[in-house]
Design a protein around this motif. Sequence first.
Motif, PDB file in Angstrom:
ATOM      1  N   UNK A 258       0.893  -1.314  -0.053  1.00  0.00           N
ATOM      2  CA  UNK A 258      -0.325   0.576   0.051  1.00  0.00           C
ATOM      3  C   UNK A 258       0.914   1.434  -0.153  1.00  0.00           C
ATOM      4  N   UNK A 259       0.652   2.040  -0.739  1.00  0.00           N
ATOM      5  CA  UNK A 259       0.774   3.563  -0.468  1.00  0.00           C
ATOM      6  C   UNK A 259      -0.077   4.213  -0.880  1.00  0.00           C
ATOM      7  N   UNK A 260       0.630   5.805   0.376  1.00  0.00           N
ATOM      8  CA  UNK A 260      -0.666   6.754   0.108  1.00  0.00           C
ATOM      9  C   UNK A 260      -0.056   8.527  -0.128  1.00  0.00           C
ATOM     10  N   UNK A 261      -0.365   9.124  -0.609  1.00  0.00           N
ATOM     11  CA  UNK A 261       0.733  10.302  -1.203  1.00  0.00           C
ATOM     12  C   UNK A 261      -1.120  11.622  -1.190  1.00  0.00           C
ATOM     13  N   UNK A 262      -0.630  12.272   0.510  1.00  0.00           N
ATOM     14  CA  UNK A 262      -2.096  13.806   0.018  1.00  0.00           C
ATOM     15  C   UNK A 262      -1.141  15.113   0.617  1.00  0.00           C
ATOM     16  N   UNK A 263      -1.631  15.469  -0.577  1.00  0.00           N
ATOM     17  CA  UNK A 263      -0.899  16.654  -0.786  1.00  0.00           C
ATOM     18  C   UNK A 263      -1.938  17.475   0.565  1.00  0.00           C
ATOM     19  N   UNK A 264      -1.793  18.715   1.429  1.00  0.00           N
ATOM     20  CA  UNK A 264      -2.858  18.966   1.617  1.00  0.00           C
ATOM     21  C   UNK A 264      -3.066  20.584   1.674  1.00  0.00           C
ATOM     22  N   UNK A 265      -3.663  21.563   1.931  1.00  0.00           N
ATOM     23  CA  UNK A 265      -4.145  22.919   0.750  1.00  0.00           C
ATOM     24  C   UNK A 265      -4.753  23.996   2.465  1.00  0.00           C
ATOM     25  N   UNK A 266      -5.681  23.474   2.799  1.00  0.00           N
ATOM     26  CA  UNK A 266      -5.697  24.005   4.281  1.00  0.00           C
ATOM     27  C   UNK A 266      -6.021  23.472   5.222  1.00  0.00           C
ATOM     28  N   UNK A 267      -6.034  24.241   6.766  1.00  0.00           N
ATOM     29  CA  UNK A 267      -6.273  22.860   7.216  1.00  0.00           C
ATOM     30  C   UNK A 267      -8.021  22.087   8.088  1.00  0.00           C
ATOM     31  N   UNK A 268      -8.147  20.892   8.422  1.00  0.00           N
ATOM     32  CA  UNK A 268      -9.179  20.192   8.239  1.00  0.00           C
ATOM     33  C   UNK A 268      -9.317  20.463  10.007  1.00  0.00           C
TER      34      UNK A 268
ATOM     35  N   UNK B  54      -5.514   1.708  -8.323  1.00  0.00           N
ATOM     36  CA  UNK B  54      -4.789   3.307  -8.186  1.00  0.00           C
ATOM     37  C   UNK B  54      -5.649   4.301  -7.789  1.00  0.00           C
ATOM     38  N   UNK B  55      -6.094   4.673  -6.675  1.00  0.00           N
ATOM     39  CA  UNK B  55      -7.614   5.264  -6.172  1.00  0.00           C
ATOM     40  C   UNK B  55      -7.099   6.623  -6.019  1.00  0.00           C
ATOM     41  N   UNK B  56      -7.790   7.641  -6.522  1.00  0.00           N
ATOM     42  CA  UNK B  56      -7.437   9.394  -6.068  1.00  0.00           C
ATOM     43  C   UNK B  56      -8.363   9.574  -5.298  1.00  0.00           C
ATOM     44  N   UNK B  57      -8.077  10.660  -4.936  1.00  0.00           N
ATOM     45  CA  UNK B  57      -9.393  11.453  -3.604  1.00  0.00           C
ATOM     46  C   UNK B  57      -9.184  12.734  -3.218  1.00  0.00           C
ATOM     47  N   UNK B  58     -10.106  13.951  -3.029  1.00  0.00           N
ATOM     48  CA  UNK B  58     -10.285  14.871  -2.978  1.00  0.00           C
ATOM     49  C   UNK B  58     -10.732  14.947  -1.361  1.00  0.00           C
ATOM     50  N   UNK B  59     -10.454  15.763  -1.306  1.00  0.00           N
ATOM     51  CA  UNK B  59     -11.894  16.050   0.225  1.00  0.00           C
ATOM     52  C   UNK B  59     -11.518  17.850   0.453  1.00  0.00           C
ATOM     53  N   UNK B  60     -12.960  17.891   0.657  1.00  0.00           N
ATOM     54  CA  UNK B  60     -13.097  19.332   0.725  1.00  0.00           C
ATOM     55  C   UNK B  60     -13.763  19.733   1.433  1.00  0.00           C
ATOM     56  N   UNK B  61     -13.443  20.884   2.019  1.00  0.00           N
ATOM     57  CA  UNK B  61     -15.201  21.729   3.388  1.00  0.00           C
ATOM     58  C   UNK B  61     -14.885  23.359   2.757  1.00  0.00           C
ATOM     59  N   UNK B  62     -16.419  22.931   2.841  1.00  0.00           N
ATOM     60  CA  UNK B  62     -16.824  24.807   2.332  1.00  0.00           C
ATOM     61  C   UNK B  62     -16.743  24.567   0.763  1.00  0.00           C
ATOM     62  N   UNK B  63     -16.875  23.616  -0.184  1.00  0.00           N
ATOM     63  CA  UNK B  63     -16.449  23.693  -1.071  1.00  0.00           C
ATOM     64  C   UNK B  63     -15.478  23.977  -2.354  1.00  0.00           C
ATOM     65  N   UNK B  64     -14.448  24.157  -0.927  1.00  0.00           N
ATOM     66  CA  UNK B  64     -12.941  24.614  -1.222  1.00  0.00           C
ATOM     67  C   UNK B  64     -12.099  23.365  -0.959  1.00  0.00           C
ATOM     68  N   UNK B  65     -10.981  22.895  -1.448  1.00  0.00           N
ATOM     69  CA  UNK B  65     -10.852  21.599  -1.573  1.00  0.00           C
ATOM     70  C   UNK B  65      -9.620  21.836  -0.149  1.00  0.00           C
ATOM     71  N   UNK B  66      -9.593  21.320  -0.095  1.00  0.00           N
ATOM     72  CA  UNK B  66      -9.005  21.116   1.621  1.00  0.00           C
ATOM     73  C   UNK B  66      -7.525  20.501   1.559  1.00  0.00           C
ATOM     74  N   UNK B  67      -7.220  19.103   0.531  1.00  0.00           N
ATOM     75  CA  UNK B  67      -6.283  17.641   0.287  1.00  0.00           C
ATOM     76  C   UNK B  67      -6.812  16.668  -0.905  1.00  0.00           C
TER      77      UNK B  67
ATOM     78  N   UNK C 131      -5.408  13.570  -3.418  1.00  0.00           N
ATOM     79  CA  UNK C 131      -4.258  12.501  -2.884  1.00  0.00           C
ATOM     80  C   UNK C 131      -4.301  11.208  -3.543  1.00  0.00           C
ATOM     81  N   UNK C 132      -3.253  10.601  -3.848  1.00  0.00           N
ATOM     82  CA  UNK C 132      -3.374   9.001  -4.830  1.00  0.00           C
ATOM     83  C   UNK C 132      -2.940   8.650  -2.914  1.00  0.00           C
TER      84      UNK C 132
END
Length: 75
Positions: A1-11, A32-45, A47-48
């Motif tokens: 397993x490999x996980x990479x995540x780029x954080x753009x704003x705090x959660x 291979x999965x791609x994910x996106x985590x959003x808060x208030x319609x802004x991408x916070x993080x 990755x893959x």
Amino acid sequence: MNVACDFRSPLIFQDSIEVILAIAKIGESSAEWRFEISKDDKVAASGTMITVKVDGTGKPEAITTAERKLLEGGE
């Protein structure tokens, strides 16, 4: 397993978030999965993540045709 995540704003705990998860690629025994985590319609993080199907001994095992069809969104 490999996980990479780029954080753009705090959660923080108890934030209301939306997670979008999609398969980007299916290999012989891995996905291979791609994910996106959003808060208030802004991408916070974003990755893959790469996961591997393994047998009972922990060795990679081929993804079956039926499993591949389910992962691709079929029934």
